[in-house]
Design an enzyme around this catalytic site. Structure first.
Site, PDB file in Angstrom:
ATOM      1  N   LYS A 184      51.496  16.373  37.299  1.00  0.00           N
ATOM      2  CA  LYS A 184      50.963  15.176  36.627  1.00  0.00           C
ATOM      3  C   LYS A 184      52.066  14.451  35.868  1.00  0.00           C
ATOM      4  O   LYS A 184      52.116  13.219  35.857  1.00  0.00           O
ATOM      5  CB  LYS A 184      49.819  15.584  35.696  1.00  0.00           C
ATOM      6  CG  LYS A 184      48.555  15.973  36.462  1.00  0.00           C
ATOM      7  CD  LYS A 184      47.592  16.827  35.659  1.00  0.00           C
ATOM      8  CE  LYS A 184      46.462  17.322  36.571  1.00  0.00           C
ATOM      9  NZ  LYS A 184      45.642  18.368  35.966  1.00  0.00           N
ATOM     10  N   GLN A 218      43.544  20.653  30.702  1.00  0.00           N
ATOM     11  CA  GLN A 218      43.791  21.408  31.932  1.00  0.00           C
ATOM     12  C   GLN A 218      42.889  22.644  31.994  1.00  0.00           C
ATOM     13  O   GLN A 218      42.832  23.428  31.046  1.00  0.00           O
ATOM     14  CB  GLN A 218      45.266  21.830  32.000  1.00  0.00           C
ATOM     15  CG  GLN A 218      45.654  22.531  33.278  1.00  0.00           C
ATOM     16  CD  GLN A 218      45.519  21.645  34.491  1.00  0.00           C
ATOM     17  OE1 GLN A 218      45.978  20.507  34.497  1.00  0.00           O
ATOM     18  NE2 GLN A 218      44.904  22.157  35.535  1.00  0.00           N
ATOM     19  N   ASP A 234      39.339  12.350  33.820  1.00  0.00           N
ATOM     20  CA  ASP A 234      38.926  13.377  34.786  1.00  0.00           C
ATOM     21  C   ASP A 234      37.521  13.113  35.317  1.00  0.00           C
ATOM     22  O   ASP A 234      37.121  13.695  36.334  1.00  0.00           O
ATOM     23  CB  ASP A 234      38.953  14.765  34.119  1.00  0.00           C
ATOM     24  CG  ASP A 234      40.060  15.651  34.667  1.00  0.00           C
ATOM     25  OD1 ASP A 234      40.578  15.346  35.758  1.00  0.00           O
ATOM     26  OD2 ASP A 234      40.396  16.648  34.019  1.00  0.00           O
TER      27      ASP A 234
END
Length: 285
Positions: free
Chosen positions: A53, A97, A120
């Site tokens: 990322k 995460q 997300d």
């Protein structure tokens, strides 16, 4: 005839180039898109995902800030960090995460992120917006799969679409997206009776079960499009998917390889969501 290999690397590169241009336009207006990533503990796989990322952000021009919290971080401390990022106007996207250590509830964490920064697409407000056909952030993997299909010229409208897997992050949102594209959608799972009979109806079969090489050619009909969401290490330590590629590919009209199929698209769509969040925060959309 050999199947068409749906090239996720190539399509994700196209999307990142588009994001790069969008970031430049935003910067010209004084807006610097920013993604904040929180990782709890130093799980090696998580560290690789965070590194990927970071690389994508560096390439597209999105500012990247990360917070590596110790493994013994408690839920209250994590939620406090999220709240501080919610209140930081310079941060447009927040990502925690996964997986998280024991004792931290993933659902509580997902709900703590402002929907407007939930790049997300895991917040219930964004998940609900998807099912209602309203504006919101879409989970990056299903959004990436839709881009793979659309940019590969694979028509969805009127097609029989079967999703194997019902997770909140992939299976359910994938079904909603295919439905929005006017596909006729069936969700299947471990409790589905006569599973192969159902999957063999599919013109488009999306496999997201988390079991290496579970799906072989007995699950599909001749000429189907197969999207493999899984990623695992086999007994030879080589990457493989949920689909037994060697058995399935000869029967397909098109298929995603592992690696190089769905995986690269997830990060590309995260970049896309970050830009969208920055545009909305700046009133550009």
């Amino acid at each position: 005839m050999a199947p068409v290999l749906i090239d996720g690397k190539k399509i994700s590169a196209q999307i990142k180039e588009e994001v790069k241009e969008e970031v430049l336009l935003l910067q010209q207006r004084g807006v610097a898109p920013c993604l904040a990533v929180i990782q709890v503990g130093d799980d090696p796989a998580s560290s690789i995902y965070v590194r990927n990322k970071r690389k994508a952000c560096e390439y597209t021009g999105i500012r990247f800030v990360d917070y590596l919290l110790p493994e013994d971080t408690d839920q209250r401390t994590l939620l406090a960090r999220i709240q501080s990022l919610n209140e930081d106007a310079s941060v447009h996207g927040i990502l925690v995460q996964l997986p998280l250590p024991e004792g931290i509830d993933e659902k509580t964490v997902a709900r703590a992120i402002l929907p407007s920064k939930d790049v997300d697409g895991f917040h219930p407000a964004n998940a609900g917006a998807l099912f209602l056909g309203e504006k919101g952030f879409i989970s990056c993997t299903p959004a990436g799969i839709l881009q793979l299909l659309n940019r590969s010229g694979i028509e969805i409208e009127g097609k029989e679409c079967v999703v194997l897997g019902r997770s909140n992050n992939v299976g359910k949102p994938m079904a909603a997206l295919l439905l929005q594209e006017n596909g006729t959608v069936t969700i299947t799972h471990s409790r589905t009776r006569n599973l192969r009979e159902v999957t063999r109806r599919a013109d488009i079969l999306v496999v997201a079960v988390g079991k290496p090489r579970l799906v072989d050619d007995t699950y599909m009909k001749e000429g189907a499009v197969v999207i493999d969401v899984g990623i695992h290490r086999n007994e030879d330590n080589k990457l493989c998917g949920d689909v037994d590629f060697e058995k399935v590919a000869p029967k397909c009209s098109a298929i995603t390889p592992v690696p190089g199929g769905v995986g690269p698209m997830t990060v590309a769509m995260l970049m896309k969501n970050c830009v969208k969040a920055a545009e909305e925060a700046a009133g550009c959309r």
